[in-house]
Design an enzyme around this catalytic site. Sequence first.
Site, PDB file in Angstrom:
ATOM      1  CB  SER A 191      -0.964  -0.006   1.183  1.00 50.62           C
ATOM      2  OG  SER A 191      -0.270  -0.182   2.397  1.00 50.62           O
ATOM      3  CG  HIS A 219      -3.834  -0.977  -2.196  1.00 46.75           C
ATOM      4  ND1 HIS A 219      -4.418   0.266  -2.263  1.00 46.75           N
ATOM      5  CD2 HIS A 219      -3.522  -1.171  -0.893  1.00 46.75           C
ATOM      6  CE1 HIS A 219      -4.439   0.808  -1.061  1.00 46.75           C
ATOM      7  NE2 HIS A 219      -3.906  -0.043  -0.204  1.00 46.75           N
ATOM      8  CE  LYS A 250      -7.505   0.998   0.808  1.00 50.64           C
ATOM      9  NZ  LYS A 250      -7.120   0.069   1.862  1.00 50.64           N
TER      10      LYS A 250
HETATM   11  C1  LIG Z   1      -7.072  -0.121   3.299  1.00 46.26           C
HETATM   12  C2  LIG Z   1      -6.506  -1.429   3.622  1.00 46.26           C
HETATM   13  C3  LIG Z   1      -7.102  -2.282   4.541  1.00 46.26           C
HETATM   14  C4  LIG Z   1      -8.277  -1.845   5.391  1.00 46.26           C
HETATM   15  O1  LIG Z   1      -9.419  -1.728   4.668  1.00 46.26           O
HETATM   16  P1  LIG Z   1     -10.633  -0.799   5.190  1.00 46.26           P
HETATM   17  O2  LIG Z   1     -11.808  -1.409   4.533  1.00 46.26           O
HETATM   18  O3  LIG Z   1     -10.366   0.587   4.743  1.00 46.26           O
HETATM   19  O4  LIG Z   1     -10.690  -0.934   6.667  1.00 46.26           O
HETATM   20  C5  LIG Z   1      -6.570  -3.538   4.723  1.00 46.26           C
HETATM   21  N1  LIG Z   1      -5.470  -3.935   4.042  1.00 46.26           N
HETATM   22  C6  LIG Z   1      -4.847  -3.133   3.164  1.00 46.26           C
HETATM   23  C7  LIG Z   1      -3.630  -3.619   2.445  1.00 46.26           C
HETATM   24  C8  LIG Z   1      -5.336  -1.846   2.939  1.00 46.26           C
HETATM   25  O5  LIG Z   1      -4.690  -1.039   2.106  1.00 46.26           O
END
Ligand SMILES: *Cc1c(COP(=O)(O)O)cnc(C)c1O
Length: 403
Positions: A191, A219, A250
């Site tokens: 990330s 991602h 996302k």
């Molecule tokens: C954003 C993210 C999460 C958490 O997800 P949310 O739904 O925003 O709580 C978990 N793992 C990774 C790699 C992320 O980038």
Amino acid sequence: MVVQLKDDAVVKRINAMVERIDGMKAHDHYYYNQPVSELSGGSRVIVKGREMGMYASYSYLGLIGHPRINKAAKDAIDKYGTGTHGVRTLAGTLEVHNELEETIANFRNTEGAITYSSGYVTNLTVISTLMGRDDYVISDKLNHASIVDGCLMSGSKFVRFRHNDMDHLEQRLQQAPSDVAKLVVADAVFSMDGDVIDFPRLVELSKKYGAWLMIDEAHSLGVLGETGCGIEEHFDMPGTVDIKMGTLSKTIPSVGGYVAGSEDMMTYLRHTSRAYIFSAALPPAQAAAANEAFKIIQDEPWRVEKLRANADQFINGLKNYGFDTLQTETAIVPVVCGKDEVAYELTRQAQQKDVFVLPVVSPAVPEKLARLRATVTAAHETEDIDYAMSVIAEAGKAMGVLN
Ligand SMILES: *Cc1c(COP(=O)(O)O)cnc(C)c1O
């Protein structure tokens, strides 16, 4: 009553942080928690009345505000209202939850799926439910905080391997006793750096040592693979991940998290994972929005292709200007600045020219690797990206990041 004034470690921690934040604000270098007043289509934002190009969004396929998704959410409100007033196990399960889980299982090519109220909570509860005191969890050093927290919460022996270093992973696997349960866990796309895990070797090693394999596709969903299905599709290795984790916040413009896997594992999690049993079900509008979004990814395959082209343009363009973008191959593009202050100043100059990027500094990333963490999406047009890159390059020159 005597009021006791506290002067302890908690007070010190609070004061230290408040001081750091006040210092940033005094230098006009505080960019966090800025309220956005409008997200127009995902490629533009309005912040403090100014419209800017959005280069900090995770809406990778530009699905935010998609008419079909908005309609699905509105219809769900009309049908169910806005809350669930219960946990899934008792009165909280709606038909739309089951539909969503079926859609996810189909998309991820698994027997089943289970959803939770966020991706963060999903990693916490799934890892800590599956793994116990005598087991080993083996985690990439750059894995997301929610994975780290899940590993710690499990009470298992928590072992980390150097980022994307498969020889080191093998050493770690060899060091674990052969008769204990082992979980290997990694992000598909990291990330902060945007690089891709060495999946073929990760799979091979997990198999060789009899470890469970869990991959976080926060991602990579919509980003990797010809149709956006993620890392298995990207490497043409279907059916190799045991626990496929993802978020609904996302690429999918909603909120929530899930894991997909075998039907038996889903049954187990539905009856043992505490975030499912003791926390309210996803609101109906969000579940319906997520359900529709997965369908749109399949109905509008041009989005995945356009994201690929935009990411290539952005990465190659910034490299041509002379920026260090680390090992990224995806829509997350780190623009290395060095010191924190340089990243803050580049951010300010970019935002002044209406390019909304944000800095990431230590401890989120190693010291001296402070950066802009820029993202592109399928909603950007070629000319927008060219403009953003020229603005970042001009600021980079002014700050001595570029020659
Ligand atoms: C954003 C993210 C999460 C958490 O997800 P949310 O739904 O925003 O709580 C978990 N793992 C990774 C790699 C992320 O980038």
